[in-house]
Every structure is written in C-alpha cells, then in structure tokens.
Write an enzyme that holds these catalytic residues in place. Structure first.
Site, short mmCIF file in Angstrom:
data_model
loop_
_atom_site.label_atom_id
_atom_site.label_comp_id
_atom_site.label_asym_id
_atom_site.label_seq_id
_atom_site.Cartn_x
_atom_site.Cartn_y
_atom_site.Cartn_z
N GLY A 318 0.80 -1.31 -0.01
CA GLY A 318 0.12 -0.02 -0.05
C GLY A 318 0.83 1.26 -0.06
O GLY A 318 1.95 1.04 -0.65
N SER A 319 0.38 2.12 0.65
CA SER A 319 1.08 3.48 0.71
C SER A 319 2.49 3.46 1.28
O SER A 319 3.21 4.41 1.02
CB SER A 319 0.37 4.40 1.46
OG SER A 319 -1.10 4.60 0.66
N THR A 320 2.69 2.44 2.22
CA THR A 320 4.13 2.51 2.68
C THR A 320 5.21 2.43 1.54
O THR A 320 6.29 2.50 1.69
CB THR A 320 4.20 1.37 3.59
OG1 THR A 320 4.16 0.14 3.07
CG2 THR A 320 3.38 1.55 4.86
N PHE A 321 4.78 2.03 0.37
CA PHE A 321 5.67 1.68 -0.95
C PHE A 321 5.79 2.99 -1.50
O PHE A 321 6.81 3.32 -2.40
CB PHE A 321 4.85 0.72 -1.69
CG PHE A 321 5.74 0.19 -2.90
CD1 PHE A 321 6.89 -0.65 -2.67
CD2 PHE A 321 5.47 0.61 -4.19
CE1 PHE A 321 7.64 -1.23 -3.61
CE2 PHE A 321 6.30 0.22 -5.37
CZ PHE A 321 7.28 -0.84 -4.98
N LYS A 322 5.15 4.32 -1.17
CA LYS A 322 5.38 5.42 -1.93
C LYS A 322 6.89 6.12 -1.52
O LYS A 322 7.31 6.86 -2.32
CB LYS A 322 4.13 6.49 -1.29
CG LYS A 322 2.81 5.98 -1.86
CD LYS A 322 1.83 6.88 -1.38
CE LYS A 322 0.60 6.43 -1.98
NZ LYS A 322 -0.74 7.30 -1.29
#
Lengths: 618, 380
Positions: A318-322
């Site tokens: 999820g957004s932790t990949f950003k």
C-alpha cells in the site's frame, strides 16, 4: 562255545565297519568344530558381542533459548515420571490401588498399566504417568513405604515460560516424525523431541547437543548385568536471541485480540527486538504432545495462529511503498522535491480513471506534502514518470521482493513486479496503468512485514543495506552473515526528503498519522500509513475506484499498515505494524505503532550493553 | 571267582577314563553355576559316585545272570512304559517319567539296556543260517517295535531313534542280510501312507513337528543359532573357565543339560572340545576292545550294542549343538546334568566290565547256563 566260526568272522568284519563308521562320524564332529571355532570364529565372535552388549543412548539436555538480556524463553524443566517395576512390587494390586488414591488415574490408565505389565518382562519399568506436579510428587514420596515397586524417574521436558508469547519466534519441539530420521541415533530414542518450528527448528542442531552412550552387558532376556562403558554426551548449546522479552510482551498485549504482526528492528545492527504475530498458540502443548482435535483446531482457525505473519504473511504494501517510488524518481532525476502536481481526486489515463483515496482531491502537492497526505494522484504521476523497472530496482535495494536470509523458517519472498517478470510469468505485456497502481503499492506488489520493517530501517539508516537478524550466531543454518552491510547507494539528500515526508505524516497537522503522533517532548517518531487491498481483483476492477471497507465482511476488509522509525533526530529503531483487515492504516495501525514505539524508546534496549547484563546472568 | 578276585579283573583303565568324563562333567557344571557347587555340580558328583558303585556292582555280577534276566527285564520295562502311557507325569512337555513315590524313573532309558540285552540273548542262540531267514527275524523285530511304538507315543523321538539305531546295529552285527534291511525299510515306508489316514489330526501334527522342528524359528532354530554363536565365539582356545558369555548370559538354553557341550567348547575352545571328543573316543575304543575280547556271541553283541548306544548319545548330542542335525532332546552322556541317563550309561559300562571279567565263562548255545553248570556255580 567257540563254534560257528562263520558267525564270528561276519561279526568281526561288520564290527570293523561299524567302528570305522563311528570314527568317521567323530571326525566329522571335529571338522565341524574346526569350521565353527577356527574358520568362522570372527563372525560368531561379532554375533556374540552383539548379543551381549547393548549400547544405550543418553539424551543430552537441550540448550536454552534466551533473549538479548539472558532472560530464558525456552528451558528444560524436570519431568517426573512415575513407573512401576512389577518384580519389585510385593503386591501389585495393592500398589496400584494406593497409587489411584494419591494421583488421579483413570480406569483406562489402570488397564493400560496392567496390559503393559503383562506384556513386558517383569524387570522392565512400566510408565504410570508423566508430568507429575510437585504436589503429587510429595504425596507419593510421603507414601513411599506403601508403594513397593514404584519408582520415580526424572526426565526433562521443554518448557516455554512465556507460553503464547513469542511462540512464533521460538517455535516448538515435538516427537520425531518418520521423515525427520537422519540417521542420528538420538532421534530414535523414545520420547526424544526435536525442534519443529521457529528457532527450535532452525537451531535444532546446536540446541540438540550430542548424545552420550553407555554400554551395558545384557543377558538373553535383556536384563542389565553390568555397566561396561560410559560416554558423557554434550549438552546442547544455548541460543541467544536479539529479542527483548519486555518489548515482546508489551507488543503482544497492545495488539490484544487483533490478527496482526509487529516487527521492531535496530536500524544499525539489524537486531530484531520484537517480532510478534497474533493470535498465537501455547508451544508447551506441543512438547507434551498435542491431541488430534487440538491440532485440527489450530489448523482450521480463521486467523491462522500457527502462521508467523511477520515473516510468512505477504501483503500489498500500500502507501508504505510510496517512499520507494519517491526515492526511485528522485534518484532517477525525473522529479525534484519541488515538483508540484495538482490532485483533482483522480487521474485519467486513456479511458481509465485512477482515483485518489480522497475523492475531492488534495490540491497542489509537492513530494513532502504528497507523502504527508499520502496523495495517490501525486504518486500515480511520479510512478508514470519514473517507470516500473526503476521502481522495482529501488524496491529491491530496500529489501523487498526477495527473502532476507532471516533466521526463522518459513520466510516468504514477497513480490516486486516489473516488465520482464510479467512477460515471463503471466505472458502478457506490461500496462502503463499497472505502473500507476504499483506507484501506490497495490496490484502485484507484495511484501512481508519483515521486509517492510527492513525497508524502513534502511531509509532511517540511510547508508547501509541492513539485514534483520534474530540471533547473534555468525553462522545460521550454514549461511554466514556478512561482516558488513552493503552500501545503500542512495543520495543522502534524497533520503532526507523522504524522511522529511515521513516526519510530516506523523508530526505535521494534516498528516495521515498526525492523530497517532508520539506526543512526548524530545521523542519524535516518523512514519507512513498504508492500506493493503485484500480482494484479488483484475487490474480493470482495481482502477475503478476506492471501495468502502466498512461495508465488507471482516475477511474482505483491507489490511491496515504502519511503518515508522524513531527517534527522528538520531534514528535507531524501525518498526512495522500490520493489522489484518484493520481497514485503515491511520486508524488501526498507527496508534498501535505509537504505543509500542513509546515503550521501545523508554526501554531503549539497543543502547544497553547486553554484554554486562548477560555476564551477570551466567 | 570271588567278587574280590573279580574286582581285580576289572578293566581299571576304562574306569579311569570314565572318571575323567565325570570330572569334566563336574567342572562344567561348576562353571554353569557361576563357580558354585550348587545347584548342579555337587549333586552330580554324588550321583556319579553312586553310579560308579552301581557300575562296579554290575561288573562283578556274573554276565550269565544278566543274560538269563534279559527277557524279564525287558518285560518289566515294557510294562513300565505302558504305565507311563497311562498315568505318567508330564515332564519337559512329554510323558516320560513314572513316579514311584520315592523315585522318578524313566522306563525308556532302562529300555535301551533291556532291549540290547534281549536282542543279544536272542541272536546268541541263532546261527548265521537262521539269521539269514526272515522268519527268525520276526521275534526280534517285535522286540524292537513294541517299545519303539510306546516311546514314540510319549512322544520321545530321540529315544525312539536310538532304540531303532541300536537294534539295527545289532541285527547288522548278528549277520542279518542287507536285503533284509531293505525289506524292513520298504515295508515301513509303505506303511506310512496306509496308517496316515487313521491318525488323529493332533497326532499327525505332532509327527510333522517331530520331523521338522525348524518350523518354529524362535524355538529350536533360535537355540541352535545361539549354540553356534557360542561355539564360534569360543574360538581355538575358548573364553576361559566361567567366562562363556553366551552361556552365562542365558543366550544358551539348557546349558547344564543338552547344551553342556556348547558351554564347554565356548569356554575351553576348540582345544577343549576336541579333547573331550578324544576322551569319548578313548572310552569307545576301550569298549570295542572289551566287547571283542569276549569269547561268546552274547558278550560281543551286548558289548557292541552298549558301545553303540553310548556313541549315538555322544554323536547325536554334539551334532545337534553344532547344528549338523535337527534338535533332539538327547543329553551328552556322563557330562549332562541328570540322574537317569547317567545311571543307565553307568549300568551299561557295568555290563561291559562284566562281559570282560566273564569273557571266558562257558555259555551254551541255547541259554545262559546249562542247568548243572548253574547249580555248580551257585552252590560253590
């Protein structure tokens, strides 16, 4: 009288034949003796020794498992076994009757004991009951005069003083299965236990030690006549883990009944301080022998208590990949921190529209703001500009997409997609839309909590490709741990920008985890929320919009993620929290992370010299 | 001759060698009891002394007395065998013993001597021409088959075999023609399928187990294997007195009786085993000499019959423990622990000595004494 000379002649002749025949037969006996006692003597001598000597194994005590400060996590406790030797009992019925009064014995037990006594030879001890409590022991010893034929044997049983806590790290021991037989004769000992999961399994050889032997002379019925030889074995060596049992306990309690996983890591050494997966199980039940129904219950439990979610669970990051997408773009030079992108709530690509989680849009974002608000549109655009292959390369550099060589069995690879991967595995060309989806950590991308924690540790470290470890052993399972981590190879100013964004997430109003900030002077935690889509959907469905989680059944809700590091000014700890089906990273995962991080910073285990503490423990 | 004179004529060399065997027996039994006289060696020594006295007593009794009493003894033994059949005590899984309150006797053992005596007496009175006729062989054949049948019924294959073999030897020595043996052999073989259907199931089973004891691998087969291990591991010089591991750890069954040779050869090695066999050979050779020195057919036949019985004991036992022949419960004569067998063997040696002492006594063709000779003898 002397008459009948014919008769005498016949007799003499025939007597001669008889005598010669008998001499011949006696000669045959001597020849046979020669063949047995001279020609084949060596073979029979061997057989005679095999008959005579019986070599028995002595099980070595299993090594302990200790936490970083020497607190025992797995130990051996005496297992009092009560046995009956029928030939020593004056009156077996009376002895059994007295026993039944002292310790609970079912009729079934009594029947089994009688059956075994009948079947075995009278000097062979028959087990009455194992795992006697101290109280029962005392009761039996007080009544010993009335219990002729009863003997108490002391064995060792594996005991996990923390019960459920840390079961996934420690694993458990259980009886040796047929396929575990490696030729080590220890494994053939009745009642011997081997590590079946976790550290117990990975370090089984070290923990097991080496069996001693004693050779005894036995007679034809197997009774020991005398001891001949005695070789002391080698006790199993202790295994020191990097865990801090206090943190482990705190994290497990904070997670409560959630189906979740937490990993806390020292970003400099890679020491894993906490590794929790809930719900857990009591490994003590395994060392005593698990019943079939208990085992079935554990296996069919919807929240998979036997799975170590921290290393074996794979989730879309999820957004932790950003952060990875941002770093890939910054390193490639396709964006600068100042590049502004306007979020209208969605992005059109061809016929498809890619929605932001905030349907109204975030307005104009730069990189730090994009991270702070976790703006999807911003990262769609950044991902489009940098391209999937450069994102994948950066993700790998941060520990995603491949096993980390962590010292627990069952570690999973995760998945970092790229063009060649899709062509090889799915036989389809890569779509630009998929790059956009990957930009926000959804789609094909998968990571384990341990990988995400490693990713954050490397961001916080900024210099080295830190690898997580659970024990200080330089060699685990035959693999030597590198003396030095490989350099990360990312521009420090780019890391700084990303860390600035993570700081904003938790500490600047409007950040997605601002409400779960670590509100304590001097202690600043930076982090990033994330939401991992659960339902397996085609890319076309996936881009059709944000689904409302609360309306879905529990098992279909999104997973809540939060990654963090602290303290901001001098980072030392990295953490990942994942709450399965927790819907929202900011609401379900971030507060948990904040509480645990507060405890981590309070105890600060990485900065306490373990050497001193450990030396006092020995 | 007075009995003192007769004692002087006893062949003391043979007695010496027999005593040698007795000494081996006691040594072995002490070892079997881990160096103790109890429970075997002491009692065996006592029995041996009593047997020597019996042997010497038998030796000085006129051989013609035994000749005359042959058929009577035979009849008594036959009756005893029948009695055993009716209410004998069961020992070692078979009915063999008869309990006379004060002593337990084994009639089949005494029958070995009684049958030899009777056959020797019968053939003493038959000329070579008569023996050549089948009709003259019917009576001795009956003499043989009656006890053999009763012994088989007990069931005791070993004794039955020895009875048959000794009798055949006597027939052979008496001059029976080879074709006569062939006739008997063929007849008995053809009789088997005729009688077979008349047997009960349990009887057939018993006979089959007789013939093939190896069908029970954990029983006889196991014992023979352990016996061979014991012998082989003894090697050339043995494990030493009292140090036979196979025997003392009870891998060897019945080490004080049927398997005593194994224990001896395990502890004393091939050297000791061969020495023991050599001692037996000397005793047998002496017996041959004594028998052949007799001037009458009765003495020779009886002597050779007794010698052959003795030889068969030795051979069957030794061959059995070495795994050459199937398991048969035959003791090693004079060495194995046990009273009846020793008494019988010593009785036999008494007869042999008597044959030697009385080798020159006049003996008529048709009976032990002519009446006047007998009167003259007993009155003087």
């Amino acid at each position: 009288m002397h008459g009948d000379p014919d008769r005498t002649r016949v007799l003499s002749r025939r007597m001669m034949m008889l005598g010669l025949g008998q001499v011949g037969l006696l000669g045959a006996l001597i020849a046979r003796l020669y063949s047995l006692q001279v020609l084949e003597s060596d073979r029979y001598r061997l057989l005679s020794d095999e008959n005579r000597f019986s070599t028995r194994l002595l099980a070595p005590p299993r090594g302990r498992i200790l936490d970083r400060f020497g607190v025992p996590l797995a130990i051996n406790i005496p297992n009092f076994v009560i046995q009956v030797i029928s030939e020593r009992a004056e009156n077996l019925d009376k002895t059994l009757e007295t026993l039944t009064r002292l310790i609970p014995l079912t009729d079934q037990d009594c029947q089994r004991i009688r059956r075994e006594i009948e079947r075995r030879r009278s000097f062979v001890p028959v087990m009455v009951r194992e795992h006697l409590s101290w109280e029962e022991m005392v009761r039996i010893q007080v009544n010993f005069p009335d219990l002729s034929g009863v003997v108490i044997e002391q064995g060792l049983t594996r005991f996990y003083p923390l019960y459920e806590l840390g079961a996934h790290v420690l694993g458990y021991v259980a009886a040796v299965a047929e396929e575990d037989q490696t030729g080590d004769r220890l494994l053939e000992l009745p009642g011997f236990r081997v590590g079946k999961a976790g550290t117990e399994r990975l370090h089984d050889m070290a923990l097991r030690g080496r069996g001693g032997t004693y050779t005894v002379e036995v007679n034809a019925v197997g009774r020991i006549v005398k001891a001949v030889d005695w070789h002391e074995g080698e006790a199993g060596s202790d295994v020191h883990l990097t865990l801090d049992v206090r943190l482990q306990q705190f994290a497990a309690e904070r997670l409560g009944l959630e189906s979740a996983a937490v990993v806390v890591m020292d970003i400099l050494t890679g020491d894993v301080l906490t590794l929790v997966s809930t719900p857990s199980f009591d490994p003590n039940r395994f060392s005593r022998g698990l019943s079939a129904t208990e085992w079935k219950d554990l296996l069919s439990h919807p929240q998979a208590p036997l799975t170590n979610k921290a290393v074996a669970g794979q989730y879309a990051p999820g957004s932790t990949f950003k952060m990875i997408v941002a770093l890939a773009a910054l390193e490639a030079g396709v964006v600068t921190p100042e590049v502004r992108i306007h979020c209208f709530g969605s992005l059109s690509l061809g016929n498809a529209r890619f929605h932001c989680w905030k349907s109204g849009g975030h307005g104009t974002m730069d990189l730090v703001l994009g991270l702070q608000h976790s703006c999807d549109v911003y990262f769609y655009e950044v991902a489009r500009r940098v391209g999937i292959d450069r994102i994948a390369k950066m993700a790998r550099r941060f520990g995603l997409g491949a096993r980390l060589g962590f010292d627990l069995p069952g570690e999973q690879n995760g998945l970092v997609p790229e063009r060649t991967w899709k062509m090889q595995v799915l036989k389809e060309p890569w779509q630009l839309g998929e790059t956009l989806v990957a930009g926000i950590g959804q789609g094909f991308t998968l990571a384990t909590p341990l990988q995400l924690c490693t990713m954050v540790a490397r961001i916080a470290n900024g210099r080295a490709q830190v690898l997580p470890r659970l024990s200080r052993a330089p060699v685990t399972n035959g693999v030597r741990r590198p003396d030095q981590f490989e350099p990360l190879g990312v521009q420090p100013q780019n890391i700084a920008v990303v860390r600035q964004g993570m700081y904003a997430v938790s500490n600047v109003p409007g950040g997605t985890a601002y409400r779960a900030r670590l509100n304590q002077p001097g202690l600043v935690m930076s982090g990033k929320t994330g939401t991992s889509q659960v339902r397996r959907v085609t890319p076309r469905e996936r881009v059709s919009g944000v689904r409302k989680n609360q309306n879905l059944p529990w098992a279909q809700r999104d997973h809540a993620l939060f990654v963090a590091y602290a303290p901001e000014n001098d980072p030392r700890y990295a953490m990942v929290v994942i709450v399965e089906h927790g819907c929202s990273g900011s609401k379900a995962a971030a507060p948990v992370a904040r509480d645990i991080m507060r405890e981590v910073l309070k105890l600060d285990p990485a900065r306490v010299s373990t050497a001193i503490v450990r030396s006092t423990n020995h | 001759m007075s009995w003192r004179e007769k004692l002087r004529h006893v062949n003391w060399s043979l007695v010496l060698f027999i005593n040698g065997l007795g000494l081996v027996s006691i040594t072995a039994l002490v070892s079997a009891a881990d160096g103790n006289l109890e429970p075997w060696a002491g009692r065996q020594a006592l029995r041996f002394m009593v047997s020597v006295v019996v042997m010497l007593t038998v030796a000085v009794v006129d051989i013609r007395f035994w000749m005359r009493g042959a058929y009577v003894l035979y009849a008594i033994c036959l009756i005893l065998l029948l009695l055993v059949d009716i209410h004998g005590t069961v020992g070692m899984g078979a009915q063999r013993w008869i309990d006379l309150c004060f002593i337990q006797i084994q009639p089949s053992e005494i029958m070995k001597v009684a049958l030899t005596l009777s056959l020797a007496r019968y053939f003493h009175g038959r000329s070579l021409d008569e023996v050549a006729k089948l009709t003259y062989l019917l009576f001795p054949l009956l003499l043989v088959l009656l006890p053999v049948g009763l012994v088989l019924k007990q069931p005791d294959l070993g004794t039955a075999m020895i009875l048959l073999m000794v009798s055949s030897t006597l027939f052979f020595l008496a001059g029976a023609r080879l074709w006569q043996f062939a006739v008997v052999l063929v007849t008995s073989i053809t009789l088997v399928p005729v009688t077979w259907p008349f047997l009960h199931d349990y009887q057939r089973k018993r006979i089959l187990t007789f013939l093939n004891p190896e069908t029970d691998p954990l029983g006889a087969g196991y014992h023979i294997m352990q016996s061979k291990i014991a012998l082989g591991s003894g090697g050339l010089f043995g494990k030493g007195f009292g140090k036979g591991t196979q025997s003392h750890l009870n891998f060897l069954p019945e080490k004080q009786t049927d398997f005593i040779f194994t224990m001896w050869a395990e502890e004393q090695g091939m050297v000791g085993g061969v020495a023991l066999l050599f001692l037996y050979t000397i005793v047998i050779a002496f017996s041959y000499t004594l028998a052949f020195r007799s001037r009458n057919q009765f003495g020779r036949l009886l002597g050779l019959g007794l010698t052959t019985t003795f030889f068969l004991y030795v051979f069957i036992n030794a061959a059995m423990v070495m795994g050459l022949i199937p398991v048969v419960g035959i003791p090693l004569p004079l060495i194995s622990y046990g009273g009846t067998a020793m008494m019988t063997v010593m009785f036999g040696f008494g007869l042999l000595l008597s044959i030697d002492i009385h080798r020159d006594v006049p003996m008529s063709r048709h009976g032990p004494y002519s009446r006047d000779l007998f009167l003259k003898k007993t009155l003087s």
